[in-house]
Design a protein around this motif. Structure first.
Motif, short mmCIF file in Angstrom:
data_model
loop_
_atom_site.label_atom_id
_atom_site.label_comp_id
_atom_site.label_asym_id
_atom_site.label_seq_id
_atom_site.Cartn_x
_atom_site.Cartn_y
_atom_site.Cartn_z
N PHE A 6 -39.77 98.83 -152.17
CA PHE A 6 -38.92 100.30 -151.99
C PHE A 6 -38.99 101.09 -153.24
O PHE A 6 -39.30 100.67 -154.35
CB PHE A 6 -37.47 99.78 -151.89
CG PHE A 6 -37.13 99.16 -150.49
CD1 PHE A 6 -36.68 99.75 -149.46
CD2 PHE A 6 -36.81 97.59 -150.68
CE1 PHE A 6 -36.33 99.31 -148.44
CE2 PHE A 6 -36.44 97.17 -149.61
CZ PHE A 6 -36.01 98.01 -148.28
N ILE A 8 -37.11 104.29 -154.25
CA ILE A 8 -35.91 104.72 -154.06
C ILE A 8 -35.85 106.14 -154.77
O ILE A 8 -35.77 106.22 -156.15
CB ILE A 8 -34.57 104.19 -154.31
CG1 ILE A 8 -34.62 102.79 -153.37
CG2 ILE A 8 -33.23 104.71 -153.83
CD1 ILE A 8 -33.30 101.92 -153.48
N ILE A 13 -36.01 107.68 -149.29
CA ILE A 13 -36.31 106.09 -149.87
C ILE A 13 -37.65 105.75 -148.97
O ILE A 13 -37.70 105.91 -147.75
CB ILE A 13 -35.14 105.12 -149.39
CG1 ILE A 13 -33.89 105.48 -150.10
CG2 ILE A 13 -35.64 103.89 -149.62
CD1 ILE A 13 -32.72 104.69 -149.39
N SER A 29 -40.35 106.13 -144.41
CA SER A 29 -39.20 106.48 -145.43
C SER A 29 -38.33 107.12 -144.44
O SER A 29 -38.29 107.49 -143.38
CB SER A 29 -39.96 107.71 -146.32
OG SER A 29 -40.25 108.68 -145.52
N PHE A 32 -32.64 109.98 -148.39
CA PHE A 32 -31.70 109.06 -149.18
C PHE A 32 -30.28 109.67 -148.77
O PHE A 32 -29.90 110.72 -148.64
CB PHE A 32 -31.90 109.30 -150.68
CG PHE A 32 -30.96 108.80 -151.52
CD1 PHE A 32 -31.03 107.41 -151.88
CD2 PHE A 32 -29.68 109.53 -152.14
CE1 PHE A 32 -30.29 106.92 -152.93
CE2 PHE A 32 -28.91 108.92 -152.83
CZ PHE A 32 -29.17 107.78 -153.27
N CYS A 45 -31.55 101.05 -146.83
CA CYS A 45 -32.81 100.22 -147.29
C CYS A 45 -33.34 99.16 -146.04
O CYS A 45 -34.00 98.73 -145.76
CB CYS A 45 -32.56 99.49 -148.49
SG CYS A 45 -32.59 100.78 -149.79
#
Length: 295
Positions: A6, A8, A13, A29, A32, A45
């Motif tokens: 990941f 972030i 993300i 992706s 966020f 996530c």
């Protein structure tokens, strides 16, 4: 076995799967979830993890471990994000939270360190024992390779090359300290100095300098001089074999690198200076480095 990474960031993300040959074989992706709290970040996530595995047909049992890269200060010993202001993480036990949600071993890493690890394993720093990655974007990031391994700081706090003091009593940095290298060697500096000339944006400033605009060329030359002083200081301290330059500014290619090499060469204490090259891992460096850091 495969590894999952990941990356972030405050906007997106990004994540992906690395195979046994360190090739990125699947990625995607999600935005966020700004302002929605840490639990929603963990859930985002988890959704991204499951979606990538489902779309690519990779079974969960094939994932040996998960790495997660974040901007900001991290404690790799405890798996805690000390401060990542853009993410709203403050003393957040991100490693434990993701481990509990994904039921996989998880390893936390700073995003610039992840990029340096990617460059070491598959990119421009491959084959070196002592090397430096410097990323030039809105700020300055980077990572340090010592004895062929990623160096994460003597106390595990990581390294912050953008916050070396380049000019005592200089301009105020976003970190609250005056004179940081980030103020003078980032793309933000080019934008700041180009604006009074009516040149908006880093790319426009570099293009104007390349096309012979004298005012733009003076701004660019001053930037090269500061960046050269910064890199020469790193060289004189560490004597690295190679320095890789990443980030958007390196898109200028030889227009940036040729005068930069000459400038560093004049300021380098040693008879020979290290190679200065363009980073090659690209936009996926954070994902790849995160996955490489996984158990």
């Amino acid at each position: 076995m495969l590894r999952f990474g990941f990356d972030i960031g405050g906007t997106n993300i990004a994540a992906g799967v690395l195979d046994e040959q360190n090739r990125l074989i699947a990625k995607d992706s999600l935005k966020f979830p700004r302002g929605q709290g840490t639990p929603e970040v963990i859930e985002t996530c988890a959704r991204l993890y499951r979606s990538i595995l489902d779309v690519s047909g990779i079974g969960d049992e094939r994932i040996a471990g998960v790495g997660v890269a974040v901007p900001g200060s991290v404690d790799t010993r405890t798996g805690t994000v000390i401060d990542a202001h853009n993410l709203g993480f403050h003393h957040t036990p991100l490693e434990a939270l993701l481990k509990d949600r994904l039921q996989k071993p998880v390893r936390l890493i700073n995003d610039a360190d992840a990029a340096a690890l990617a460059e070491l394993r598959i990119g421009a720093l491959n084959g070196t024992r002592t090397a430096v990655l410097i990323t030039i974007g809105t700020g300055i990031g980077g990572g340090l390779i010592l004895n062929g391994e990623l160096f994460v700081g003597g106390r595990g706090n990581g390294t912050e090359p953008g916050h070396m003091i380049l000019r005592n009593g200089g301009l105020l940095c976003t970190c609250g300290v005056n004179g940081c290298a980030e103020v003078y060697c980032s793309a933000t500096r080019l934008e700041r100095d180009g604006a009074p000339l009516g040149i908006l944006g880093t790319r426009a400033l570099i293009d104007a300098a390349r096309n012979g605009d004298p005012a733009a060329k003076r701004v660019f030359d001053a930037f090269i001089d500061d960046l050269g002083s910064y890199l020469a200081s790193i060289v004189n301290l560490l004597d690295p074999e190679r320095i890789a330059i990443g980030g958007g500014v390196c898109g200028a290619g030889d227009f940036l690198l040729d005068p930069l090499r000459e400038n560093v060469g004049r300021k380098c204490f040693f008879e020979t200076c290290p190679e200065i090259v363009t980073a090659t891992a690209g936009n996926d460096a954070g994902i790849i480095g995160a996955a490489l850091s996984a158990c």
